[in-house]
Motif scaffolding. Structure first.
Motif, PDB file in Angstrom:
ATOM      1  N   VAL A 332       0.949  -1.254  -0.125  1.00  0.00           N
ATOM      2  CA  VAL A 332       0.045  -0.104  -0.055  1.00  0.00           C
ATOM      3  C   VAL A 332       0.842   1.379   0.028  1.00  0.00           C
ATOM      4  O   VAL A 332       0.701   2.149  -0.701  1.00  0.00           O
ATOM      5  CB  VAL A 332      -0.952   0.079   1.071  1.00  0.00           C
ATOM      6  N   ALA A 333       1.958   1.369   0.690  1.00  0.00           N
ATOM      7  CA  ALA A 333       2.832   2.259   0.823  1.00  0.00           C
ATOM      8  C   ALA A 333       3.244   2.592  -0.718  1.00  0.00           C
ATOM      9  O   ALA A 333       3.377   3.973  -1.226  1.00  0.00           O
ATOM     10  CB  ALA A 333       3.912   2.094   1.802  1.00  0.00           C
ATOM     11  N   ASP A 334       3.784   1.618  -1.269  1.00  0.00           N
ATOM     12  CA  ASP A 334       4.280   1.877  -2.595  1.00  0.00           C
ATOM     13  C   ASP A 334       3.220   2.231  -3.760  1.00  0.00           C
ATOM     14  O   ASP A 334       3.540   3.254  -4.543  1.00  0.00           O
ATOM     15  CB  ASP A 334       4.819   0.326  -3.224  1.00  0.00           C
ATOM     16  N   ASN A 335       2.163   1.819  -3.300  1.00  0.00           N
ATOM     17  CA  ASN A 335       0.684   2.461  -4.190  1.00  0.00           C
ATOM     18  C   ASN A 335       0.500   3.617  -4.050  1.00  0.00           C
ATOM     19  O   ASN A 335       0.122   4.550  -4.953  1.00  0.00           O
ATOM     20  CB  ASN A 335      -0.267   1.476  -4.016  1.00  0.00           C
ATOM     21  N   GLY A 342       2.263  10.161  -9.849  1.00  0.00           N
ATOM     22  CA  GLY A 342       1.603   9.901 -11.141  1.00  0.00           C
ATOM     23  C   GLY A 342       1.972   8.519 -12.081  1.00  0.00           C
ATOM     24  O   GLY A 342       1.915   8.266 -13.181  1.00  0.00           O
ATOM     25  N   GLN A 343       2.496   7.556 -11.261  1.00  0.00           N
ATOM     26  CA  GLN A 343       2.796   6.279 -11.617  1.00  0.00           C
ATOM     27  C   GLN A 343       1.546   5.169 -11.516  1.00  0.00           C
ATOM     28  O   GLN A 343       0.730   5.382 -10.803  1.00  0.00           O
ATOM     29  CB  GLN A 343       3.963   5.769 -11.034  1.00  0.00           C
TER      30      GLN A 343
END
Length: 452
Positions: A332-335, A342-343
């Motif tokens: 979740v942190a990565d998302n 903007g990825q």
């Protein structure tokens, strides 16, 4: 320009792992990170049965949030309501002050509570094993029963104080029954007026098998270990009624008993019910990326979310385990970071590494990567896994030291009178009455908009 505000709800495995990863991967100028948690520590839940048994001290399984996190603002309290449209989280601080925390992104990782059923007397007399306070209380309670039984002049009172019932044949219940049975069998040597044959432990579960996730072989091995120690395991049976000094079972038996430990599963935090969103068996429905459909900037994970288990490919959701929670926190942190930059968001995928069950002493069953182990080998894997999962070297040293001391010096069976004379019910330890209803959340937000 004001920095985006990220609010993490929950100081358990999922929430803490998320906040730690956000700290590591985001520059201070990129976002402001806050975490709301009622306690100042991350609790390592899998070792709570050993705290209840006195093998480990409470401090050894409570890892300080201040040690784990650097620049995250920690709000001491609990989230009691969320309004995703206004992007406001309603928080009751430990002082009982209610505050409103605005966010741009919110991570809902409030965990779970003990699941109960409409059984007469259950919530008034049962004790859970979900919090650190409950584990510490159970140890005190069990030793108290031995002390009172030793001093009792009435045989019926002595018998009722020396019978213990654990409900739930999953990992928590099995480990709790196994560890506490070792406590009473060792402690009775210090109580010359107690007949050891009067001490009886019962493990009750409505399922036809013990820990079916382990498979027939390991489940049967665990069952045989317990029965060899004198634990009476009753499968296909549940509790019908509970009173102060009896437990009535669905097969008609009435056990004289003053200790009922309830571990029959978990339910998502009541916080989830404050959102107008779809749920799956009480857990918040989320996408494979763990975002909540229909709400901007809302992510949910851990025990409170029904995260699709892509590794199984059968449409199932991830089980509420520490292993999944920790990895979901990182994902979740990565998302969130990807969203800020903007990825593209990535789906959560994790193949289960296996299961470990510590039955105390040299007894254990483990299934790492599908390999079935028993005895010393399984115990080595179980304890190695726990040490690896603990998040600081200080915690690992404390746990290893406790294990060594317990193995060499034994236990003094000291009763600290924790919570003596105060309520010790499930709701008192888990604060299930603290949350707002959907209507109360709407009324709270309406009051905010009408304030001058």
């Amino acid at each position: 320009m004001e920095r985006p505000r990220i609010l993490v709800v929950g100081g358990g495995f999922a929430g803490v792992e998320c906040a730690r990863r956000l700290e590591r991967k985001l520059a201070p100028a990129e976002a402001e990170i806050a975490l709301v948690a009622p306690f100042s520590y991350e609790l390592y839940l899998p070792l709570l049965p050993q705290v209840a048994a006195g093998v480990l001290t409470p401090q050894s399984v409570a890892v300080s949030l201040r040690r784990l996190l650097g620049r995250t603002r920690i709000i001491p309290g609990g989230a009691i309501g969320v309004d995703p449209k206004s992007k406001v989280c309603i928080i009751r601080k430990i002082t009982d002050e209610v505050v409103n925390e605005h966010y741009d992104y919110i991570v809902l990782a409030p965990g779970s509570i003990t699941r109960t059923f409409d059984i007469p007397g259950l919530v008034d007399h049962a004790i859970g094993v979900k919090t650190l306070a409950e584990a510490a209380y159970i140890r005190d309670h069990v030793i108290t029963q031995l002390d009172l039984a030793d001093a009792a002049t009435d045989r019926d009172e002595r018998i009722s104080r020396l019978q213990f019932v654990v409900v739930g044949g999953g990992y928590a219940g099995t480990e709790t029954a196994a560890c506490l049975q070792r406590v009473t069998s060792s402690a009775v040597k210090r109580y010359p007026r107690i007949n050891p044959n009067l001490i009886k432990w019962h493990l009750i579960d409505i399922a036809p098998k013990l820990m079916p996730e382990l498979g027939d072989k390991l489940g049967t091995t665990a069952l045989n270990v317990l029965r060899k120690r004198g634990v009476e395991v009753s499968l296909g049976v549940s509790v019908a009624e509970v009173s102060l000094d009896t437990v009535k079972l669905t097969d008609g038996r009435v056990l004289p008993c003053r200790t009922l430990i309830w571990t029959a599963g978990v339910a998502a935090s009541p916080l989830i019910a404050t959102l107008d969103s779809e749920t799956v068996r009480g857990r918040l429905a989320v996408t494979a990326e763990m975002s909540v459909p229909g709400f901007d900037g809302v992510f949910a994970l851990g025990d409170a979310a029904a995260v699709p288990d892509l590794a199984t490919g059968d449409g199932a959701v991830c089980p509420p385990t520490a292993q999944h929670s920790q990895r979901q926190g990182k994902a979740v942190a990565d998302n969130i970071i990807a969203s800020l930059r903007g990825q593209a968001l990535q789906p959560y995928f994790h193949k289960d590494l296996g299961l470990v069950v510590d039955l105390g002493g040299a007894d254990a069953v483990s299934k790492p990567m599908g390999v079935e182990l028993t005895g010393i080998a399984a115990q080595g894997v179980a304890r190695g896994y726990h040490l690896m999962a603990l998040r600081t070297n200080v915690a690992r040293v404390r746990v290893m030291t406790n294990w060594l001391l317990n193995a060499t010096a034994g236990d003094d069976f000291v009763r600290t009178s924790f919570q003596r004379g105060r309520p010790a019910t499930l709701k008192d330890f888990e604060y299930t009455d603290a949350y707002l209803s959907k209507d109360q959340v709407r009324a709270h937000m309406a009051a905010l908009t009408t304030k001058p």
